[in-house]
Design a protein around this motif. Structure first.
Motif, PDB file in Angstrom:
ATOM      1  N   GLU A  32      39.262  44.011  46.020  1.00  0.00           N
ATOM      2  CA  GLU A  32      38.090  43.912  45.144  1.00  0.00           C
ATOM      3  C   GLU A  32      38.496  44.079  43.675  1.00  0.00           C
ATOM      4  OE1 GLU A  32      34.653  45.647  48.180  1.00  0.00           O
ATOM      5  OE2 GLU A  32      35.918  47.039  47.038  1.00  0.00           O
ATOM      6  N   LEU A  33      39.394  44.989  43.397  1.00  0.00           N
ATOM      7  CA  LEU A  33      39.849  45.180  42.023  1.00  0.00           C
ATOM      8  C   LEU A  33      40.537  43.921  41.507  1.00  0.00           C
ATOM      9  CD1 LEU A  33      40.490  46.822  39.486  1.00  0.00           C
ATOM     10  CD2 LEU A  33      42.424  47.846  40.713  1.00  0.00           C
ATOM     11  N   ASP A  34      41.390  43.329  42.318  1.00  0.00           N
ATOM     12  CA  ASP A  34      42.092  42.112  41.899  1.00  0.00           C
ATOM     13  C   ASP A  34      41.110  40.957  41.721  1.00  0.00           C
ATOM     14  OD1 ASP A  34      44.618  40.774  41.318  1.00  0.00           O
ATOM     15  OD2 ASP A  34      44.282  39.671  43.194  1.00  0.00           O
ATOM     16  N   GLY A  35      40.130  40.880  42.615  1.00  0.00           N
ATOM     17  CA  GLY A  35      39.142  39.809  42.502  1.00  0.00           C
ATOM     18  C   GLY A  35      38.320  39.926  41.231  1.00  0.00           C
ATOM     19  N   ASN A  38      40.345  38.883  38.294  1.00  0.00           N
ATOM     20  CA  ASN A  38      40.396  37.416  38.214  1.00  0.00           C
ATOM     21  C   ASN A  38      39.128  36.857  37.570  1.00  0.00           C
ATOM     22  OD1 ASN A  38      42.948  37.011  39.362  1.00  0.00           O
ATOM     23  ND2 ASN A  38      42.134  36.996  41.451  1.00  0.00           N
ATOM     24  N   GLN A  39      37.984  37.461  37.900  1.00  0.00           N
ATOM     25  CA  GLN A  39      36.737  37.013  37.273  1.00  0.00           C
ATOM     26  C   GLN A  39      36.773  37.239  35.764  1.00  0.00           C
ATOM     27  OE1 GLN A  39      33.993  39.245  40.079  1.00  0.00           O
ATOM     28  NE2 GLN A  39      32.797  37.367  39.804  1.00  0.00           N
ATOM     29  N   VAL A  40      37.340  38.370  35.357  1.00  0.00           N
ATOM     30  CA  VAL A  40      37.470  38.645  33.932  1.00  0.00           C
ATOM     31  C   VAL A  40      38.289  37.556  33.252  1.00  0.00           C
ATOM     32  CG1 VAL A  40      38.451  40.219  32.208  1.00  0.00           C
ATOM     33  CG2 VAL A  40      37.200  41.146  34.170  1.00  0.00           C
ATOM     34  N   ALA A  41      39.422  37.200  33.868  1.00  0.00           N
ATOM     35  CA  ALA A  41      40.281  36.158  33.294  1.00  0.00           C
ATOM     36  C   ALA A  41      39.522  34.839  33.166  1.00  0.00           C
ATOM     37  CB  ALA A  41      41.532  35.986  34.136  1.00  0.00           C
ATOM     38  N   GLY A  42      38.766  34.490  34.216  1.00  0.00           N
ATOM     39  CA  GLY A  42      37.991  33.248  34.169  1.00  0.00           C
ATOM     40  C   GLY A  42      36.921  33.275  33.098  1.00  0.00           C
ATOM     41  N   GLU A  64      35.561  50.186  35.147  1.00  0.00           N
ATOM     42  CA  GLU A  64      35.640  48.979  34.331  1.00  0.00           C
ATOM     43  C   GLU A  64      36.930  48.916  33.517  1.00  0.00           C
ATOM     44  OE1 GLU A  64      31.610  49.418  35.698  1.00  0.00           O
ATOM     45  OE2 GLU A  64      32.952  50.843  34.678  1.00  0.00           O
ATOM     46  N   PHE A  65      37.546  50.071  33.244  1.00  0.00           N
ATOM     47  CA  PHE A  65      38.766  50.043  32.443  1.00  0.00           C
ATOM     48  C   PHE A  65      39.870  49.268  33.164  1.00  0.00           C
ATOM     49  CE2 PHE A  65      41.102  51.818  28.793  1.00  0.00           C
ATOM     50  CZ  PHE A  65      42.390  51.455  29.171  1.00  0.00           C
ATOM     51  N   PRO A  66      40.289  49.660  34.374  1.00  0.00           N
ATOM     52  CA  PRO A  66      41.336  48.867  35.034  1.00  0.00           C
ATOM     53  C   PRO A  66      40.909  47.442  35.348  1.00  0.00           C
ATOM     54  CG  PRO A  66      40.561  50.641  36.468  1.00  0.00           C
ATOM     55  CD  PRO A  66      39.991  50.891  35.119  1.00  0.00           C
ATOM     56  N   ILE A  67      39.634  47.239  35.660  1.00  0.00           N
ATOM     57  CA  ILE A  67      39.159  45.867  35.910  1.00  0.00           C
ATOM     58  C   ILE A  67      39.432  44.994  34.687  1.00  0.00           C
ATOM     59  CG2 ILE A  67      37.087  44.435  36.197  1.00  0.00           C
ATOM     60  CD1 ILE A  67      35.927  46.749  37.923  1.00  0.00           C
ATOM     61  N   GLU A 147      39.007  34.069  42.366  1.00  0.00           N
ATOM     62  CA  GLU A 147      40.382  33.559  42.358  1.00  0.00           C
ATOM     63  C   GLU A 147      40.634  32.919  40.997  1.00  0.00           C
ATOM     64  OE1 GLU A 147      38.216  32.410  44.870  1.00  0.00           O
ATOM     65  OE2 GLU A 147      38.792  34.115  46.144  1.00  0.00           O
ATOM     66  N   ALA A 148      41.799  33.188  40.445  1.00  0.00           N
ATOM     67  CA  ALA A 148      42.148  32.607  39.141  1.00  0.00           C
ATOM     68  C   ALA A 148      43.660  32.606  39.001  1.00  0.00           C
ATOM     69  CB  ALA A 148      41.500  33.389  38.008  1.00  0.00           C
ATOM     70  N   GLU A 149      44.157  31.643  38.244  1.00  0.00           N
ATOM     71  CA  GLU A 149      45.587  31.593  37.957  1.00  0.00           C
ATOM     72  C   GLU A 149      45.922  32.586  36.851  1.00  0.00           C
ATOM     73  OE1 GLU A 149      48.083  29.808  39.328  1.00  0.00           O
ATOM     74  OE2 GLU A 149      46.670  29.109  40.865  1.00  0.00           O
TER      75      GLU A 149
END
Length: 505
Positions: A32-35, A38-42, A64-67, A147-149
Motif C-alpha cells: 500500500e505504501l508503494d502504491g 506511485n500515485q504521488v509520482a503520477g 503522509e511523510f514517507p508516502i 502503478e507508475a514508472e
C-alpha cells in the motif's frame, strides 16, 4: 540508473503484506505504501513537475511523510523536507533559495498554523506554483493509478536537500545524492545483526537527516514496521514501545533524559528493555553520566554514532562486536575515511585534538547555489566538519566540541563539553550548557547554565565547588545560572547563542 526509492520498491516486492507504517489506528502495508507513492509520482507528472524540480515537504512524523517522500523520488523530483515549526519568513527564505515549484504542507493547529505559514511564504516565492494541504492528499492522488514508472535518475543526481538548522546563521541547503543516501541507509546491514522483523519507534523527526536516513530509509530497506510518533512525548513514546514490542530505538540525548524524568523508577523502561535489541544515539554528544543513568535504570546500553546533514549522515558507529565505550562515537563505517587535522589540514597523532574531516561516498554534492561555502567546507575532497575530536590508539573517535564553541580563557583552551560532562555527573543536574562570555581581562569567562533533575534543587555554591574539585583551575565555571529549561532545536540540540542571564545564580 539509481533512484533512492528502490529501498521501498524492493521491500514491497519481497514483503508486500507486511505492515510498513503504523500511526495510531492507521496501518499501511509495504504494498500500500508503494502504491500510494506511485500515485504521488503520477499526480506530480500530471501537474507538470519535471525531474530535478525541488518540492518542499513540511510535515511531522505522519504517514503522509514517507508516502510523499518516496513518491517525489519516484517522479525524479528533489525532496526538500522542512521543519513544521518554521515561520513564514523562514519558509520563504528556503523556497526562494532552492526555487521550490510546489509545497506539500501539514495543516497544523491553531497554535501551530503550518499550512497558513506555508501559504504566506509561497506568496513571497515566485517559483512556487502550488501548495497542497496534506488533508487534501487523497483527492490529489485519486485520479492516478497505483502503478507508475520510476524516473531513471543517475546515482549522483540530487535526491534531497537538507537545510542546516541555522543555529549559527543563515541556513544552507546540503545537496545529497541518490547514491550517498542509499549507501548510508544500507549501512544498517553492515552494522547491526540481521533480524527477521524489527519494529521501530520513529520518534526522531523525519524532516531531519538522522530520522530520515538512519531510521526511515534504513528500516524500510530492512522490512521493519515503523511506528510513527508525530510529536515526541516521553510517556507516549514509552507506552508505544511497550504496546508494539519495539526492537529498535534511535534518539538524541535529550530524549533519553526525558525518559528518565518521565519514568523515575524505571518501570516502563525495564518493560521496554524486554523487547528492544538496540538503542542508538546521535545528533549531539551523549554525556557519560546520562549513559550510565540510563543503563543502570533499565540495563540497556546506548551505542553512539556520529554524522552531519552534509554526510548523509552516518560516518561512525559503535561496533556491535566490541564493548561500548560510552564517551566515544565509534569507528568509521564502511567506505568512509576520517582524519583529525590541525589548522594546516595535516593529520595529528592519536590522542591529539583537531578538526574532524571526512571523505567518502557520504559527503554532499555541495551547498545549493553556494559555491564559495562549498569550497570552504570541502577541500581536496575532504569535508571539514567544524567539530573538534580525537582518535584513541584503537581507532575510536571522540567528539570533543565544536570549533566555534571553544572557550579561550586567559590564553587557555576550555572545551565546554568537558565541563558539561563534569556538571552532569552531579546528582542534581539534568541538563547543562557551558558557554564563553566576554571578559575584559581574560577574553572569555566560563559560564554554565543548568537545569535541575525532577524533584531536585541546585545549590549553586555546592555545584561550583563540585566542579572546582574535578577540573583544572582555569576550566571550572565562575558563574552558574539555574534555569527551568534550556532553548533547544526541534532535534534536541541546545541553542547556546540564546543563553543569556538573568537566572538564579
Amino acid at each position: 540508473m539509481l533512484n533512492l526509492s528502490v529501498l521501498l520498491e524492493s521491500t514491497a516486492r519481497r514483503l508486500p503484506g507486511r505492515a510498513a507504517l503504523v500511526q495510531g489506528a492507521r496501518t499501511l502495508t509495504y504494498a500500500e505504501l508503494d502504491g500510494k507513492a506511485n500515485q504521488v509520482a503520477g499526480a506530480l507528472r500530471a501537474n507538470g513537475v519535471r525531474p530535478g524540480d525541488r518540492i518542499a515537504l513540511i510535515a511531522p512524523n505522519v504517514a503522509e511523510f514517507p508516502i510523499l517522500y518516496f513518491g517525489l523520488l519516484k517522479a525524479g523530483a528533489v525532496v526538500v523536507p522542512l521543519n513544521p515549526l518554521m515561520k513564514d519568513r523562514e519558509l520563504s527564505f528556503v523556497f526562494n533559495d532552492c526555487g521550490a515549484v510546489a509545497v506539500f504542507a501539514w495543516e497544523g493547529s491553531e497554535g501551530l498554523p503550518v499550512l497558513a505559514n506555508a501559504r504566506a511564504a509561497a506568496e513571497q516565492s515566485p517559483s512556487v506554483r502550488q501548495v497542497i494541504p496534506l488533508g487534501e492528499l487523497e483527492d490529489f492522488l485519486a485520479p492516478h493509478p497505483r502503478e507508475a514508472e520510476t524516473e531513471p535518475t543517475g546515482a549522483e543526481d540530487p535526491a534531497v536537500i537538507i537545510y542546516t538548522s541555522g543555529t549559527t546563521g543563515t541556513p544552507k541547503g546540503a545537496v545529497l545524492s541518490h547514491v550517498s543516501l542509499l549507501l548510508n541507509a544500507r549501512m544498517k546491514e553492515l552494522l547491526v545483526p540481521k533480524h527477521d522483523h524489527d519494529v521501530v519507534l520513529v520518534a526522531l523527526p523525519l524532516y531531519h537527516v538522522f530520522g530520515q536516513t538512519s531510521v526511515m530509509n534504513g528500516n524500510v530497506h530492512g522490512g521493519a514496521t515503523l511506528v510513527l510518533l508525530p510529536r515526541f512525548d516521553p510517556k507516549t513514546a514509552l507506552e508505544q514501545m511497550i504496546e508494539h514490542g519495539v526492537t529498535l530505538f534511535s534518539g538524541v540525548p535529550s530524549m533519553f533524559q526525558a525518559f528518565l524524568q518521565a519514568d523515575p523508577d524505571g518501570t516502563k523502561l525495564r518493560a521496554v528493555a524486554k523487547t528492544v535489541r538496540l538503542v542508538t544515539s546521535g545528533g549531539a554528544g551523549l554525556p557519560v553520566a546520562l549513559y550510565e543513568r540510563f543503563r543502570q535504570t533499565c540495563g540497556l546500553g546506548i551505542r553512539q554514532g556520529y554524522g552531519l546533514s552534509e554526510t548523509s549522515p552516518t560516518v561512525t558507529f559503535s561496533p556491535w562486536d566490541e564493548p561500548i565505550r560510552p564517551a566515544s562515537v565509534g569507528k568509521p563505517v564502511w567506505g568512509v575515511d576520517i582524519e583529525v587535522v590541525d589548522k594546516q589540514d595535516k593529520p595529528v597523532p592519536a590522542g591529539e585534538v583537531g578538526e574532524i574531516a571526512i571523505r567518502g561516498h557520504c559527503v554532499m554534492l555541495g551547498y545549493y547555489n553556494q559555491p564559495e561555502a562549498t569550497a570552504e567546507a570541502v577541500r581536496d575532497g575532504w569535508f571539514h566538519t567544524g567539530d573538534l575530536g580525537k582518535f584513541d590508539e584503537d581507532g575510536w573517535l571522540y567528539v570533543v566540541d565544536r570549533v566555534k564553541d571553544l572557550i579561550l580563557r586567559g590564553g587557555y583552551n576550555v572545551y565546554p563539553a568537558e565541563v558539561e560532562q563534569v556538571l552532569l555527573s552531579h546528582p542534581d543536574v539534568a541538563i547543562t550548557a557551558v558557554v564563553g562570555e566576554d571578559h575584559e581581562r581574560l577574553g572569555q569567562e566560563v559560564v554554565a547554565y543548568v537545569v535541575p533533575r525532577t524533584g531536585h534543587e541546585i545549590d549553586v555554591d555546592a555545584l561550583s565547588a563540585w566542579a572546582r574539585e574535578r577540573l583544572a583551575e582555569y576550566k571550572y565555571p565562575r558563574r552558574i545560572h539555574v534555569r527551568d529549561a534550556l532553548p533547544m532545536t526541534s532535534t534536541g540540540k541546545i541553542l547556546k547563542r540564546e543563553l543569556t542571564a538573568p537566572g538564579r545564580t
